[in-house]
Write a protein that holds these residues in place. Structure first.
Motif, mmCIF file in Angstrom:
data_model
loop_
_atom_site.group_PDB
_atom_site.id
_atom_site.type_symbol
_atom_site.label_atom_id
_atom_site.label_comp_id
_atom_site.label_asym_id
_atom_site.label_seq_id
_atom_site.Cartn_x
_atom_site.Cartn_y
_atom_site.Cartn_z
ATOM 1 N N ASN A 51 0.814 -1.225 0.000
ATOM 2 C CA ASN A 51 0.000 0.000 0.000
ATOM 3 C C ASN A 51 0.842 1.267 0.000
ATOM 4 N N LEU A 52 1.950 1.230 -0.755
ATOM 5 C CA LEU A 52 2.781 2.417 -0.842
ATOM 6 C C LEU A 52 2.095 3.466 -1.693
ATOM 7 N N GLY A 53 2.277 4.723 -1.306
ATOM 8 C CA GLY A 53 1.688 5.829 -2.056
ATOM 9 C C GLY A 53 2.760 6.698 -2.665
ATOM 10 N N PRO A 54 2.385 7.865 -3.194
ATOM 11 C CA PRO A 54 3.338 8.742 -3.876
ATOM 12 C C PRO A 54 4.086 9.678 -2.951
ATOM 13 N N GLU A 55 4.025 9.436 -1.627
ATOM 14 C CA GLU A 55 4.670 10.365 -0.711
ATOM 15 C C GLU A 55 6.180 10.392 -0.898
ATOM 16 N N ARG A 56 6.790 11.411 -0.331
ATOM 17 C CA ARG A 56 8.243 11.532 -0.361
ATOM 18 C C ARG A 56 8.873 10.340 0.337
ATOM 19 N N GLY A 57 10.012 9.894 -0.179
ATOM 20 C CA GLY A 57 10.686 8.739 0.396
ATOM 21 C C GLY A 57 10.106 7.428 -0.083
ATOM 22 N N GLY A 58 9.382 7.481 -1.215
ATOM 23 C CA GLY A 58 8.817 6.258 -1.764
ATOM 24 C C GLY A 58 7.586 5.775 -1.036
ATOM 25 N N GLY A 59 7.031 6.613 -0.146
ATOM 26 C CA GLY A 59 5.832 6.223 0.570
ATOM 27 C C GLY A 59 6.091 5.393 1.811
ATOM 28 N N ILE A 60 7.365 5.150 2.160
ATOM 29 C CA ILE A 60 7.684 4.376 3.372
ATOM 30 C C ILE A 60 7.706 5.348 4.540
ATOM 31 N N THR A 61 6.563 5.518 5.162
ATOM 32 C CA THR A 61 6.411 6.433 6.291
ATOM 33 C C THR A 61 6.792 5.727 7.584
ATOM 34 N N ALA A 62 6.862 6.519 8.673
ATOM 35 C CA ALA A 62 7.185 5.938 9.967
ATOM 36 C C ALA A 62 6.137 4.893 10.366
ATOM 37 N N ALA A 63 4.863 5.181 10.095
ATOM 38 C CA ALA A 63 3.804 4.230 10.468
ATOM 39 C C ALA A 63 3.947 2.924 9.697
ATOM 40 N N ARG A 64 4.222 3.015 8.375
ATOM 41 C CA ARG A 64 4.393 1.789 7.587
ATOM 42 C C ARG A 64 5.653 1.045 8.030
ATOM 43 N N TYR A 65 6.702 1.781 8.370
ATOM 44 C CA TYR A 65 7.946 1.151 8.820
ATOM 45 C C TYR A 65 7.705 0.349 10.097
ATOM 46 N N ILE A 66 6.917 0.897 11.002
ATOM 47 C CA ILE A 66 6.600 0.185 12.247
ATOM 48 C C ILE A 66 5.719 -1.025 11.962
ATOM 49 N N ASP A 67 4.627 -0.802 11.233
ATOM 50 C CA ASP A 67 3.614 -1.850 11.043
ATOM 51 C C ASP A 67 4.090 -2.988 10.147
ATOM 52 N N GLN A 68 4.933 -2.679 9.138
ATOM 53 C CA GLN A 68 5.279 -3.691 8.150
ATOM 54 C C GLN A 68 6.704 -4.225 8.281
ATOM 55 N N ALA A 69 7.579 -3.529 9.026
ATOM 56 C CA ALA A 69 8.966 -3.990 9.172
ATOM 57 C C ALA A 69 9.335 -4.245 10.624
ATOM 58 N N LEU A 70 9.194 -3.220 11.474
ATOM 59 C CA LEU A 70 9.667 -3.362 12.857
ATOM 60 C C LEU A 70 8.834 -4.344 13.667
ATOM 61 N N ARG A 71 7.520 -4.160 13.687
ATOM 62 C CA ARG A 71 6.684 -5.006 14.544
ATOM 63 C C ARG A 71 6.682 -6.476 14.107
ATOM 64 N N PRO A 72 6.527 -6.797 12.816
ATOM 65 C CA PRO A 72 6.476 -8.227 12.440
ATOM 66 C C PRO A 72 7.835 -8.892 12.305
ATOM 67 N N HIS A 73 8.921 -8.134 12.105
ATOM 68 C CA HIS A 73 10.204 -8.754 11.812
ATOM 69 C C HIS A 73 11.300 -8.399 12.835
ATOM 70 N N VAL A 74 11.506 -7.115 13.067
ATOM 71 C CA VAL A 74 12.638 -6.686 13.908
ATOM 72 C C VAL A 74 12.402 -6.997 15.376
ATOM 73 N N ILE A 75 11.238 -6.649 15.898
ATOM 74 C CA ILE A 75 10.976 -6.855 17.326
ATOM 75 C C ILE A 75 11.030 -8.338 17.699
ATOM 76 N N PRO A 76 10.395 -9.260 16.948
ATOM 77 C CA PRO A 76 10.534 -10.686 17.291
ATOM 78 C C PRO A 76 11.979 -11.164 17.235
ATOM 79 N N HIS A 77 12.764 -10.641 16.280
ATOM 80 C CA HIS A 77 14.161 -11.051 16.188
ATOM 81 C C HIS A 77 14.938 -10.626 17.430
ATOM 82 N N PHE A 78 14.748 -9.386 17.879
ATOM 83 C CA PHE A 78 15.498 -8.899 19.040
ATOM 84 C C PHE A 78 14.969 -9.473 20.345
ATOM 85 N N ALA A 79 13.765 -9.983 20.335
ATOM 86 C CA ALA A 79 13.286 -10.699 21.517
ATOM 87 C C ALA A 79 14.049 -12.006 21.692
#
Length: 276
Positions: free
Chosen positions: A140-168
């Motif tokens: 669900n990327l949009g035309p925003e600056r930075g390719g649409g990868i906002t802080a909210a998308r970074y948390i919801d799609q990268a950090l919460r499902p992948h990074v946080i379980p790894h560091f746990a």
């Protein structure tokens, strides 16, 4: 007619040595067959595919910066050349010109394009010693600056499902990401701190310190060899996922083990360019 990059010249010689005809190699890289004949003769004579020394104004970018420019526009195809120019520091310590960025893109058969309404692709992942984190294919990327990868998308799609379980599972690990706008947002810093993730302090303008840049180069080379070429967002996603899992762990481990050398090289060059 585009010029062959250093990687493409090496690939062309490899195809010739594997028995491909010069015409077939020329068709693959969309160049004149005489270009392949000259390259073959140069390799036979000098045992290298490097360009001969030329007179004239020296280049204002290194080969690594050229790859960075190309990769940036492959990952963010609607970014303006002027924005890339402002964000890229050349070999003389000054931002690049817009025309320089366009020439580097043209040499890789790319050009800047206007934004359009339609499917967009974006992906990433993480590496560690004997570890892969992800990969992540942003949705669900949009035309925003930075390719649409906002802080909210970074948390919801990268950090919460992948990074946080790894560091746990790996509490002694240190998380490394750069100073992209989505990475430095207050919401990101607070989220990582709340979840006990130890984040490496990242200096500005220091891509030489990030070994994953070489992984993206390797993945891009492998994607370039995918036949037929992906021509939709879904096919590109499938190819990316397949190539990500094909990269040997030994290759990733060599990148991780290079970190002490990278840090020492950056310190020795007082923050300037290094061989990495």
């Amino acid at each position: 007619m585009p010029r062959l990059t250093s990687a493409q010249r090496n690939q062309a010689i490899g195809r010739l040595e594997a028995g491909h005809t010069a015409k077939a190699v020329a068709n693959h890289f969309h160049v004149n067959v005489r270009t392949i004949y000259r390259l073959q003769e140069r390799f036979r004579t000098t045992n290298t595919t490097d360009d001969r020394p030329r007179t004239g104004r020296p280049r204002v970018t290194t080969r690594r910066q050229d790859r960075h420019i190309v990769r940036r526009h492959v990952q963010t195809p609607f970014q303006q050349a002027s924005e890339t120019a402002r964000q890229t520091i050349g070999t003389y310590g000054r931002p690049l010109s817009t025309s320089t960025v366009r020439r580097r893109l043209s040499s890789s058969d790319l050009q800047c394009r206007r934004p359009y309404r339609g499917p967009r692709g974006g992906g990433g992942g993480g590496i560690g010693l004997n570890q892969r984190v992800g990969p992540v294919v942003f949705q669900n990327l949009g035309p925003e600056r930075g390719g649409g990868i906002t802080a909210a998308r970074y948390i919801d799609q990268a950090l919460r499902p992948h990074v946080i379980p790894h560091f746990a599972r790996h509490r002694n690990n240190v998380f490394q990401h750069d100073n992209a706008r989505a990475h430095t947002a207050r919401a990101i810093r607070d989220f990582l701190q709340q979840n006990g993730v130890n984040v490496m302090q990242w200096p500005a303008l220091s891509p030489d310190l990030n070994p994953i840049e070489h992984l993206w180069d390797e993945i891009q080379r492998r994607l370039n060899d995918v036949i037929p070429r992906p021509n939709t967002a879904d096919l590109l996603r499938q190819a990316f996922l397949r190539v990500w899992n094909q990269v040997p762990m030994a290759f990733i481990n060599r990148l991780v083990h290079s970190m002490p050398r990278r840090c020492a090289a950056v310190i020795a060059s007082h923050g300037g360019h290094t061989r990495y």
